[in-house]
Structures are given as structure tokens and as C-alpha cells.
Design a protein around this motif. Structure first.
Motif, short mmCIF file in Angstrom:
data_model
loop_
_atom_site.label_atom_id
_atom_site.label_comp_id
_atom_site.label_asym_id
_atom_site.label_seq_id
_atom_site.Cartn_x
_atom_site.Cartn_y
_atom_site.Cartn_z
N ALA A 139 -4.99 68.95 16.77
CA ALA A 139 -5.81 68.16 17.69
C ALA A 139 -4.94 67.36 18.66
O ALA A 139 -5.23 67.30 19.86
N LEU A 140 -3.87 66.77 18.15
CA LEU A 140 -2.98 65.99 19.01
C LEU A 140 -2.33 66.88 20.07
O LEU A 140 -2.26 66.51 21.25
N VAL A 141 -1.90 68.05 19.68
CA VAL A 141 -1.29 68.98 20.64
C VAL A 141 -2.32 69.37 21.71
O VAL A 141 -2.03 69.35 22.91
N ALA A 142 -3.53 69.69 21.27
CA ALA A 142 -4.57 70.10 22.22
C ALA A 142 -4.90 68.97 23.20
O ALA A 142 -5.02 69.20 24.41
N VAL A 143 -5.03 67.75 22.68
CA VAL A 143 -5.34 66.62 23.55
C VAL A 143 -4.20 66.36 24.51
O VAL A 143 -4.41 66.15 25.72
N SER A 144 -2.97 66.38 24.02
CA SER A 144 -1.83 66.09 24.89
C SER A 144 -1.70 67.12 26.01
O SER A 144 -1.40 66.77 27.15
N LEU A 145 -1.94 68.38 25.68
CA LEU A 145 -1.89 69.41 26.71
C LEU A 145 -3.05 69.28 27.70
O LEU A 145 -2.87 69.47 28.90
N SER A 146 -4.22 68.94 27.19
CA SER A 146 -5.38 68.85 28.08
C SER A 146 -5.30 67.68 29.05
O SER A 146 -5.78 67.77 30.17
N VAL A 147 -4.69 66.57 28.63
CA VAL A 147 -4.55 65.43 29.53
C VAL A 147 -3.20 65.45 30.26
O VAL A 147 -2.88 64.53 31.00
N GLN A 148 -2.44 66.52 30.03
CA GLN A 148 -1.14 66.72 30.67
C GLN A 148 -0.20 65.54 30.44
O GLN A 148 0.44 65.04 31.36
N HIS A 149 -0.16 65.12 29.19
CA HIS A 149 0.75 64.04 28.79
C HIS A 149 1.55 64.54 27.58
O HIS A 149 1.08 64.49 26.45
N THR A 150 2.74 65.08 27.87
CA THR A 150 3.57 65.68 26.82
C THR A 150 4.98 65.10 26.89
O THR A 150 5.93 65.81 27.25
N PRO A 151 5.13 63.83 26.52
CA PRO A 151 6.46 63.23 26.56
C PRO A 151 7.41 63.89 25.55
O PRO A 151 6.97 64.50 24.57
N LEU A 210 -0.74 57.19 17.02
CA LEU A 210 -0.75 55.80 17.50
C LEU A 210 0.09 55.66 18.76
O LEU A 210 -0.35 55.04 19.76
N THR A 211 1.27 56.22 18.76
CA THR A 211 2.16 56.12 19.92
C THR A 211 1.57 56.86 21.12
O THR A 211 1.64 56.38 22.25
N PHE A 212 0.97 58.01 20.86
CA PHE A 212 0.34 58.77 21.94
C PHE A 212 -0.79 57.96 22.57
O PHE A 212 -0.89 57.85 23.80
N LEU A 269 -2.68 54.59 27.10
CA LEU A 269 -3.19 53.32 27.63
C LEU A 269 -2.23 52.77 28.69
O LEU A 269 -2.66 52.31 29.74
N GLY A 270 -0.94 52.84 28.42
CA GLY A 270 0.06 52.36 29.38
C GLY A 270 0.10 53.20 30.64
O GLY A 270 0.36 52.70 31.73
N ARG A 271 -0.20 54.46 30.49
CA ARG A 271 -0.19 55.38 31.63
C ARG A 271 -1.36 55.15 32.56
O ARG A 271 -1.24 55.30 33.78
N THR A 272 -2.50 54.77 31.99
CA THR A 272 -3.70 54.58 32.81
C THR A 272 -3.83 53.15 33.30
O THR A 272 -4.69 52.86 34.13
N ALA A 273 -3.03 52.24 32.77
CA ALA A 273 -3.16 50.83 33.16
C ALA A 273 -2.55 50.57 34.53
O ALA A 273 -1.81 51.27 35.08
#
Length: 144
Positions: free
Chosen positions: A75-87, A133-135, A140-144
Motif C-alpha cells: 500500500a505504501l509503495v502504491a500510494v507513494s507512486l500515485s502521489v509521485q513522492h518517492t524520496p 509515519l515518515t512518509f 504534510l511538509g510537501r503540501t504546506a
């Protein structure tokens, strides 16, 4: 495709491969034990009947485990790829999770020392909790 995405997808493929390998081992151990004990397949049609007749259940238990906590990884991989946030830390953390799950499976399907297995499980569980948690915080920091 960026290096982070490649690492993340590779970790996911490694997790899928682990699941396939444990599934293949499960098939082999089940068929072998049933042949040795001359157990007809219908005699183990339910999980309770199977538990009563078969002794080697470690691989089956591990196979089920691969559809529990690892679901949070997928789920985390899918979400990170879908929101294009893959640090990069996510890619490395994903590999750490996969390596700990591999260790867990090797122990569980092999010599099955509970305390060793517990260390691998707790390690992977803590990694996935920290990654989520870190993701979340990084989003949140990315959208703020």
C-alpha cells in the motif's frame, strides 16, 4: 524513471518473488508430506482437517504471514507512486523491510527459532511503521 522509483519497484518485485518462492515451497512440502503419509487430497479439504493431518505447517504459516504486514508495504509503495513522492529514504527503507521479511521467511521455513523469527518480524514491523509515519509527515511538509 528515476533511480528512487527503480529501487522502490525493485524492492516490490523482490517481495513478490519472495511470496512466489514461499508459495512454491508450500506446494512442494504439502505434496511431499501428503504422498509420504498417503493422504488423499479430499482428507485435507479444510484448514482444520489439514492441521489435524499434516505436521509440516511452517511454510503454510509463513505464506499466510506474507499477506498480513506486507500488505502495508504494498500500500505504501502504491500510494507513494500515485502521489509521485518517492524520496530516496523510502526506497532504502523499502529494501530494509524486504530484507527483514526475507530473513523472517528463511527462519520460519527453515530452522524456525521463534526468538530469531520474532527479531526479524519486529524489525520489519517497526520499519514499515516508521516508513508510513515518515512518509505521512513528509507529505504534510510537501503540501504546506
Amino acid at each position: 524513471m528515476t533511480n528512487n522509483i527503480t529501487l522502490l519497484v525493485a524492492a516490490t518485485l523482490a517481495m513478490v518473488l519472495l511470496t512466489f518462492l514461499v508459495g512454491a515451497r508450500l506446494l512442494y512440502t504439502r505434496v511431499t508430506e501428503m504422498r509420504q503419509k498417503r493422504i488423499h487430497p479430499q482428507a485435507v479439504a479444510t484448514s482444520s482437517k489439514m492441521a489435524a493431518k499434516l505436521e509440516n505447517v511452517q511454510t503454510a504459516d509463513n505464506f499466510r504471514n506474507l499477506f498480513e504486514v506486507p500488505v502495508l508495504f504494498y500500500a505504501l509503495v502504491a500510494v507513494s507512486l500515485s502521489v509521485q513522492h518517492t524520496p530516496v529514504w523510502l526506497a532504502y527503507g523499502a529494501w530494509l523491510f524486504v530484507l527483514l521479511r526475507m530473513a523472517h521467511s528463511i527462519i520460519h521455513c527453515g530452522y524456525n527459532r521463534v526468538m530469531h523469527r520474532l527479531v526479524a518480524f519486529l524489525g520489519s514491523f517497526l520499519v514499515i511503521v516508521c516508513l508510513w509515519l515518515t512518509f505521512f509527515l513528509s507529505l504534510l511538509g510537501r503540501t504546506a
